[in-house]
Motif scaffolding. Structure first.
Motif, mmCIF file in Angstrom:
data_model
loop_
_atom_site.group_PDB
_atom_site.id
_atom_site.type_symbol
_atom_site.label_atom_id
_atom_site.label_comp_id
_atom_site.label_asym_id
_atom_site.label_seq_id
_atom_site.Cartn_x
_atom_site.Cartn_y
_atom_site.Cartn_z
ATOM 1 N N THR A 74 39.322 27.650 38.932
ATOM 2 C CA THR A 74 38.588 26.609 39.677
ATOM 3 C C THR A 74 38.235 27.052 41.087
ATOM 4 O O THR A 74 37.434 26.412 41.746
ATOM 5 N N PHE A 75 38.897 28.107 41.558
ATOM 6 C CA PHE A 75 38.656 28.604 42.913
ATOM 7 C C PHE A 75 37.988 29.958 42.820
ATOM 8 O O PHE A 75 38.585 30.941 42.352
ATOM 9 N N THR A 76 36.723 30.013 43.219
ATOM 10 C CA THR A 76 35.948 31.252 43.200
ATOM 11 C C THR A 76 34.627 30.967 43.887
ATOM 12 O O THR A 76 34.389 29.855 44.343
ATOM 13 N N PHE A 77 33.756 31.929 43.962
ATOM 14 C CA PHE A 77 32.399 31.681 44.427
ATOM 15 C C PHE A 77 31.566 31.230 43.220
ATOM 16 O O PHE A 77 31.838 31.637 42.089
ATOM 17 N N VAL A 78 30.568 30.370 43.445
ATOM 18 C CA VAL A 78 29.740 29.846 42.347
ATOM 19 C C VAL A 78 29.157 30.923 41.431
ATOM 20 O O VAL A 78 28.843 30.658 40.275
ATOM 21 N N ALA A 79 29.019 32.136 41.962
ATOM 22 C CA ALA A 79 28.465 33.253 41.180
ATOM 23 C C ALA A 79 29.180 33.413 39.839
ATOM 24 O O ALA A 79 28.551 33.790 38.847
ATOM 25 N N SER A 80 30.481 33.123 39.809
ATOM 26 C CA SER A 80 31.260 33.387 38.596
ATOM 27 C C SER A 80 30.768 32.554 37.415
ATOM 28 O O SER A 80 30.584 33.076 36.327
ATOM 29 N N ILE A 107 39.755 36.037 38.858
ATOM 30 C CA ILE A 107 38.946 36.356 40.033
ATOM 31 C C ILE A 107 39.889 36.600 41.197
ATOM 32 O O ILE A 107 40.646 35.714 41.587
ATOM 33 N N HIS A 108 39.859 37.808 41.696
ATOM 34 C CA HIS A 108 40.816 38.221 42.734
ATOM 35 C C HIS A 108 40.312 37.739 44.087
ATOM 36 O O HIS A 108 39.693 38.496 44.840
ATOM 37 N N MET A 109 40.566 36.476 44.372
ATOM 38 C CA MET A 109 40.000 35.883 45.583
ATOM 39 C C MET A 109 40.707 36.348 46.848
ATOM 40 O O MET A 109 41.921 36.530 46.879
ATOM 41 N N CYS A 110 39.906 36.488 47.902
ATOM 42 C CA CYS A 110 40.438 36.714 49.256
ATOM 43 C C CYS A 110 41.403 37.892 49.316
ATOM 44 O O CYS A 110 42.434 37.821 49.989
ATOM 45 N N GLY A 111 41.083 38.969 48.625
ATOM 46 C CA GLY A 111 41.831 40.204 48.797
ATOM 47 C C GLY A 111 43.114 40.341 48.012
ATOM 48 O O GLY A 111 43.798 41.352 48.114
ATOM 49 N N SER A 112 43.484 39.311 47.209
ATOM 50 C CA SER A 112 44.681 39.479 46.382
ATOM 51 C C SER A 112 44.371 39.125 44.932
ATOM 52 O O SER A 112 43.229 38.830 44.602
ATOM 53 N N MET A 113 45.415 39.153 44.085
ATOM 54 C CA MET A 113 45.128 39.244 42.652
ATOM 55 C C MET A 113 45.896 38.272 41.773
ATOM 56 O O MET A 113 46.912 37.708 42.178
ATOM 57 N N ALA A 114 45.394 38.174 40.547
ATOM 58 C CA ALA A 114 46.081 37.430 39.497
ATOM 59 C C ALA A 114 47.199 38.306 38.927
ATOM 60 O O ALA A 114 47.228 39.517 39.149
ATOM 61 N N ASN A 115 48.096 37.679 38.187
ATOM 62 C CA ASN A 115 49.156 38.410 37.481
ATOM 63 C C ASN A 115 48.524 39.109 36.280
ATOM 64 O O ASN A 115 48.405 38.550 35.192
ATOM 65 N N LEU A 116 48.114 40.352 36.489
ATOM 66 C CA LEU A 116 47.295 41.035 35.481
ATOM 67 C C LEU A 116 48.084 41.436 34.243
ATOM 68 O O LEU A 116 47.526 41.440 33.137
ATOM 69 N N ASP A 117 49.372 41.740 34.388
ATOM 70 C CA ASP A 117 50.166 42.067 33.193
ATOM 71 C C ASP A 117 50.230 40.870 32.254
ATOM 72 O O ASP A 117 50.047 41.007 31.041
ATOM 73 N N ALA A 118 50.485 39.695 32.818
ATOM 74 C CA ALA A 118 50.585 38.488 31.991
ATOM 75 C C ALA A 118 49.245 38.189 31.314
ATOM 76 O O ALA A 118 49.197 37.833 30.136
ATOM 77 N N LEU A 119 48.157 38.365 32.050
ATOM 78 C CA LEU A 119 46.838 38.085 31.472
ATOM 79 C C LEU A 119 46.473 39.119 30.407
ATOM 80 O O LEU A 119 45.870 38.798 29.382
ATOM 81 N N LYS A 120 46.859 40.359 30.653
ATOM 82 C CA LYS A 120 46.604 41.419 29.675
ATOM 83 C C LYS A 120 47.347 41.114 28.366
ATOM 84 O O LYS A 120 46.791 41.267 27.274
ATOM 85 N N TYR A 127 34.844 25.948 45.506
ATOM 86 C CA TYR A 127 35.866 25.173 44.818
ATOM 87 C C TYR A 127 35.237 24.057 43.980
ATOM 88 O O TYR A 127 34.296 23.399 44.428
ATOM 89 N N ILE A 128 35.760 23.852 42.792
ATOM 90 C CA ILE A 128 35.263 22.895 41.797
ATOM 91 C C ILE A 128 34.912 21.518 42.375
ATOM 92 O O ILE A 128 33.969 20.877 41.933
ATOM 93 N N ARG A 129 35.681 21.061 43.383
ATOM 94 C CA ARG A 129 35.515 19.712 43.908
ATOM 95 C C ARG A 129 34.069 19.394 44.335
ATOM 96 O O ARG A 129 33.605 18.267 44.202
ATOM 97 N N LYS A 130 33.369 20.393 44.841
ATOM 98 C CA LYS A 130 32.015 20.143 45.360
ATOM 99 C C LYS A 130 30.914 20.731 44.460
ATOM 100 O O LYS A 130 29.797 20.945 44.907
ATOM 101 N N TRP A 131 31.265 21.009 43.217
ATOM 102 C CA TRP A 131 30.252 21.598 42.331
ATOM 103 C C TRP A 131 29.585 20.537 41.454
ATOM 104 O O TRP A 131 29.550 20.655 40.228
ATOM 105 N N GLU A 132 29.015 19.483 42.085
ATOM 106 C CA GLU A 132 28.357 18.427 41.296
ATOM 107 C C GLU A 132 27.186 19.005 40.512
ATOM 108 O O GLU A 132 26.850 18.506 39.448
ATOM 109 N N HIS A 133 26.529 20.001 41.066
ATOM 110 C CA HIS A 133 25.362 20.558 40.359
ATOM 111 C C HIS A 133 25.760 21.162 39.015
ATOM 112 O O HIS A 133 24.985 21.142 38.067
ATOM 113 N N LEU A 134 26.996 21.668 38.945
ATOM 114 C CA LEU A 134 27.486 22.188 37.656
ATOM 115 C C LEU A 134 27.915 21.026 36.751
ATOM 116 O O LEU A 134 27.522 20.949 35.590
ATOM 117 N N LYS A 135 28.720 20.103 37.318
ATOM 118 C CA LYS A 135 29.223 18.982 36.516
ATOM 119 C C LYS A 135 28.071 18.157 35.942
ATOM 120 O O LYS A 135 28.136 17.685 34.815
#
Ligand SMILES: *Cc1c(COP(=O)(O)O)cnc(C)c1O
Length: 398
Positions: free
Chosen positions: A84-90, A131-144, A326-334
């Motif tokens: 839910t947290f990323t740039f709209v590009a995703s 999406i590795h926002m703001c210079g850090s990352m997801a738990n990639l082992d768990a996702l893999k 952030y999803i909260r302000k993405w009315e154009h998508l919803k």
């Protein structure tokens, strides 16, 4: 973060090479270019610095995500899990292909929550895109592990984390495919541009052809090349690649500068017991492009955010109230505000957004402030900034 802060003679030199022979296109014109192949050179440099077999440069980071998905065969009606947290590009990049973005809660890493991701997998899921926002990352082992167990593709959007690593590997090189952005505000900029990274031969060939109208790039006569499948034009120009090349050579230096600045501010803010920092998964090292921290509640966070703005602490983001991340302000998508008709599959696939709530994401994003770490600050400026931040936070919490 923005690499443009440190433009200099190297960028000018690379750019002038291109202007002097006049070949602005990355393919063809072999005779005219006096051996200058900036896009190819930048691809080699990406492969060596990011420790990946193949890099395909393209016109933007958004294009890179669409191309990565297409290269892996993701398309109409397929579900792609993203946070839910990323740039709209995703989500734009997913919808370009007629696929359906499935938005999933984040946790205190500010990236995909593993349990929520697990619950979101259905028979239509084709890929998981952390999406590795703001210079850090997801738990990639768990996702893999999740991807392996469910035969899903792992696509990393590392647009904001070039230079970060997970268990010693550069972000973007770990999933089946990785995507980078080289737009104007990223750590390494080409003005505009992006890259698809992969160790998979087939995905690389697909990305190479797809981003250039399906050209197979065999031989030296573009007109005589064949087109094994349909493509589009997502090419990068030599001008952009030239700037990116000069910038990428400084990646380690940029990360070091950020680390110094980040560390000073973090240590200073650590004096405040109410301030906590985002969790970095075990084995991860940030690119230090942002310092992201949490305050006790939404109200305090709004107060601090506006105090920062009023008192000249720029480039600190409270994404909860931000239109783009952030999803909260993405009315154009919803509300599916599209210029052109969507397929029934996409319309149906996105109806969940009418009712779904994201309390867990609100809990973290509502209390988060992410401050951009600049490259051009002097140490004195960083220290001054850090102590000003501390006094503003203490004042707001009092
Ligand atoms: C910048 C960015 C993109 C898109 O990159 P562009 O090159 O601007 O198209 C995609 N995802 C994230 C997380 C970004 O920050």
């Amino acid at each position: 973060m923005p690499g443009f802060e440190l433009f200099g003679d190297n960028e000018r030199k690379e750019l002038n090479d291109v202007l002097e022979n006049g070949v602005l296109m990355r393919y063809g014109f072999d005779g005219m270019r006096n051996g200058h192949w900036k896009a190819k050179e930048l691809e080699k440099e990406l492969e060596s610095q990011l420790k990946v077999k193949h890099a395909q440069l393209v016109s933007s980071g958004t294009a890179a995500v669409s191309i990565a998905l297409a290269a892996a065969g993701v398309g109409a009606g397929d579900e792609v899990i993203m946070p839910t947290f990323t740039f709209v590009a995703s989500f734009e990049a997913i919808m370009m292909l007629g696929a359906i973005p499935i938005l999933v809660d984040i946790d205190d890493t500010l990236t995909l929550d593993i349990e929520a991701t697990k619950k979101a997998i259905t028979s239509k899921t084709k890929a998981i895109m952390p999406i590795h926002m703001c210079g850090s990352m997801a738990n990639l082992d768990a996702l893999k592990d999740l991807c392996d167990a469910n035969a899903l593709i792992l696509i990393e959007d590392s647009s904001q984390a070039t230079g970060a690593t997970y268990k010693g590997k550069p972000l973007g090189s770990i999933g089946d495919l990785g995507c980078l952005s080289l737009d104007f505000v990223k750590i390494i900029t080409a003005g505009e541009g992006g890259a698809v990274l992969t160790n998979n031969e087939k995905f690389y060939t697909n990305a190479d052809h797809f981003s250039d109208h399906g050209h197979d790039h065999v031989g030296t006569d573009r007109g005589a090349e064949s087109h094994p499948f349909l493509g589009y034009n997502f090419r990068i120009s030599e001008l952009h690649a030239a700037v990116g090349l000069a910038q990428l050579r400084r990646l380690d230096e940029f990360v070091d500068i950020q680390k110094n600045n980040y560390t000073i501010i973090r240590e200073t803010l650590s004096q405040i017991p109410e301030v906590t920092f985002r969790t970095v998964p075990e084995g991860g090292e940030e690119s230090y492009s942002f310092l992201s921290f949490f305050l006790p509640d939404l109200e305090a966070t709004r107060k601090v955010s506006s105090a920062f703005k009023d008192q000249g602490i720029d480039a600190c983001f409270h994404y909860y109230d931000n239109n783009w991340h952030y999803i909260r302000k993405w009315e154009h998508l919803k509300d599916l505000k599209s210029l052109y008709p969507f397929s029934e599959e996409v319309k149906e696939g996105l109806t969940y957004l009418q009712t779904k709530t994201f309390e867990q994401s609100d809990h973290f994003i509502g209390r988060n402030i992410s401050c951009l770490i600049k490259l051009s600050w002097t140490e004195e400026e960083v220290r001054e900034r850090a102590s000003k931040m501390v006094s503003l936070i203490l004042k707001c919490l009092a």
